[in-house]
Design a protein around this motif. Structure first.
Motif, short mmCIF file in Angstrom:
data_model
loop_
_atom_site.label_atom_id
_atom_site.label_comp_id
_atom_site.label_asym_id
_atom_site.label_seq_id
_atom_site.Cartn_x
_atom_site.Cartn_y
_atom_site.Cartn_z
N MET A 153 13.35 19.30 34.72
CA MET A 153 12.96 19.15 36.10
C MET A 153 11.44 19.01 36.22
O MET A 153 10.95 18.09 36.86
CB MET A 153 13.48 20.34 36.90
N MET A 154 10.69 19.91 35.63
CA MET A 154 9.23 19.86 35.69
C MET A 154 8.72 18.60 35.00
O MET A 154 7.76 17.98 35.46
CB MET A 154 8.64 21.13 35.05
N PHE A 155 9.35 18.22 33.90
CA PHE A 155 8.93 17.02 33.17
C PHE A 155 9.07 15.78 34.05
O PHE A 155 8.20 14.92 34.06
CB PHE A 155 9.74 16.90 31.88
N ARG A 156 10.16 15.69 34.79
CA ARG A 156 10.38 14.54 35.69
C ARG A 156 9.31 14.47 36.77
O ARG A 156 8.83 13.40 37.12
CB ARG A 156 11.76 14.60 36.32
N ARG A 157 8.95 15.63 37.33
CA ARG A 157 7.90 15.65 38.36
C ARG A 157 6.57 15.23 37.77
O ARG A 157 5.80 14.51 38.40
CB ARG A 157 7.78 17.04 38.97
N HIS A 158 6.31 15.66 36.56
CA HIS A 158 5.05 15.29 35.89
C HIS A 158 5.00 13.79 35.65
O HIS A 158 3.99 13.13 35.92
CB HIS A 158 4.92 16.06 34.58
N ILE A 159 6.08 13.21 35.16
CA ILE A 159 6.15 11.77 34.92
C ILE A 159 6.00 11.01 36.24
O ILE A 159 5.28 10.00 36.32
CB ILE A 159 7.46 11.38 34.20
N ALA A 160 6.66 11.48 37.30
CA ALA A 160 6.55 10.83 38.61
C ALA A 160 5.10 10.86 39.10
O ALA A 160 4.59 9.86 39.63
CB ALA A 160 7.46 11.50 39.62
N TYR A 161 4.42 11.98 38.89
CA TYR A 161 3.02 12.11 39.29
C TYR A 161 2.15 11.11 38.51
O TYR A 161 1.30 10.43 39.08
CB TYR A 161 2.54 13.55 39.05
N LEU A 162 2.37 10.99 37.21
CA LEU A 162 1.57 10.09 36.39
C LEU A 162 1.84 8.62 36.72
O LEU A 162 0.92 7.80 36.72
CB LEU A 162 1.82 10.35 34.90
N LYS A 163 3.09 8.29 37.02
CA LYS A 163 3.44 6.90 37.33
C LYS A 163 2.97 6.46 38.71
O LYS A 163 2.80 5.27 38.95
CB LYS A 163 4.94 6.70 37.20
N ASP A 164 2.77 7.40 39.61
CA ASP A 164 2.29 7.07 40.96
C ASP A 164 0.79 6.81 40.87
O ASP A 164 -0.03 7.70 41.05
CB ASP A 164 2.60 8.22 41.92
N ASN A 165 0.45 5.57 40.58
CA ASN A 165 -0.94 5.21 40.30
C ASN A 165 -1.29 3.86 40.93
O ASN A 165 -1.67 2.93 40.22
CB ASN A 165 -1.15 5.20 38.78
N PRO A 166 -1.18 3.73 42.26
CA PRO A 166 -1.47 2.43 42.87
C PRO A 166 -2.94 2.02 42.75
O PRO A 166 -3.26 0.84 42.83
CB PRO A 166 -1.07 2.63 44.34
N GLN A 167 -3.83 2.97 42.54
CA GLN A 167 -5.25 2.66 42.40
C GLN A 167 -5.59 2.14 41.01
O GLN A 167 -6.68 1.65 40.77
CB GLN A 167 -6.13 3.90 42.68
N GLY A 168 -4.66 2.26 40.06
CA GLY A 168 -4.89 1.78 38.71
C GLY A 168 -5.84 2.65 37.90
O GLY A 168 -6.54 2.16 37.01
N TYR A 169 -5.87 3.94 38.19
CA TYR A 169 -6.72 4.85 37.42
C TYR A 169 -6.32 4.86 35.96
O TYR A 169 -5.14 4.83 35.63
CB TYR A 169 -6.60 6.29 37.95
N TRP A 170 -7.31 4.93 35.08
CA TRP A 170 -7.04 5.10 33.65
C TRP A 170 -6.70 6.55 33.37
O TRP A 170 -5.93 6.85 32.45
CB TRP A 170 -8.24 4.71 32.82
N PHE A 171 -7.30 7.46 34.13
CA PHE A 171 -7.11 8.90 33.96
C PHE A 171 -6.79 9.52 35.31
O PHE A 171 -7.44 9.22 36.30
CB PHE A 171 -8.39 9.55 33.40
N LYS A 172 -5.78 10.38 35.33
CA LYS A 172 -5.46 11.12 36.55
C LYS A 172 -5.80 12.59 36.33
O LYS A 172 -5.88 13.06 35.21
CB LYS A 172 -3.97 10.97 36.89
#
Length: 99
Positions: free
Chosen positions: A1-20
Motif C-alpha cells: 500500500m505505501m509502495f503504491r502511494r510512493h510510486i504514484a507520488y513519483l509519477k505525478d510529475n507534470p512539471q518534468g522535475y528530474w528530482f522530487k
C-alpha cells in the motif's frame, strides 16, 4: 500500500522535475532518467577519486585528490538537484492527495 502511494507520488510529475522532494525528511529523490544519470555519474566520479588513493597517500594528498573533488562534486550535485527539482522541504509522509 505505501509502495503504491510512493510510486504514484513519483509519477505525478507534470512539471518534468528530474528530482522530487523526498517523502520523509529533507532532500530529493531522482524521478526521471536524467536524474538517475546525474546520480550514477556522481557515484562513478566518487569511486574514481577513491581509487586514486592508497595506504601510503599522505594527508595533504588525500585532501587534494579526494576530499576537495568530492566536496566540489557534492556542491555540483546539490546545485543540479536544486535547479532541476522541486523546492526542497521537510516532509513526513506523502502529501494529502496521495494518502
Amino acid at each position: 500500500m505505501m509502495f503504491r502511494r510512493h510510486i504514484a507520488y513519483l509519477k505525478d510529475n507534470p512539471q518534468g522535475y528530474w528530482f522530487k522532494a523526498k517523502l520523509y525528511g529533507w532532500g530529493w529523490t531522482p524521478v526521471t532518467w536524467q536524474g538517475w544519470l546525474v546520480i550514477a555519474i556522481y557515484i562513478i566520479a566518487i569511486i574514481f577519486f577513491a581509487l586514486t588513493l592508497d595506504e601510503n597517500s599522505p594527508p595533504r594528498e588525500i585532501a587534494f585528490t579526494f576530499i576537495l573533488p568530492v566536496a566540489i562534486l557534492t556542491g555540483l550535485l546539490f546545485r543540479i538537484c536544486y535547479k532541476t527539482g522541486e523546492k526542497p522541504r521537510w516532509q513526513w509522509g506523502p502529501p494529502d492527495k496521495y494518502k
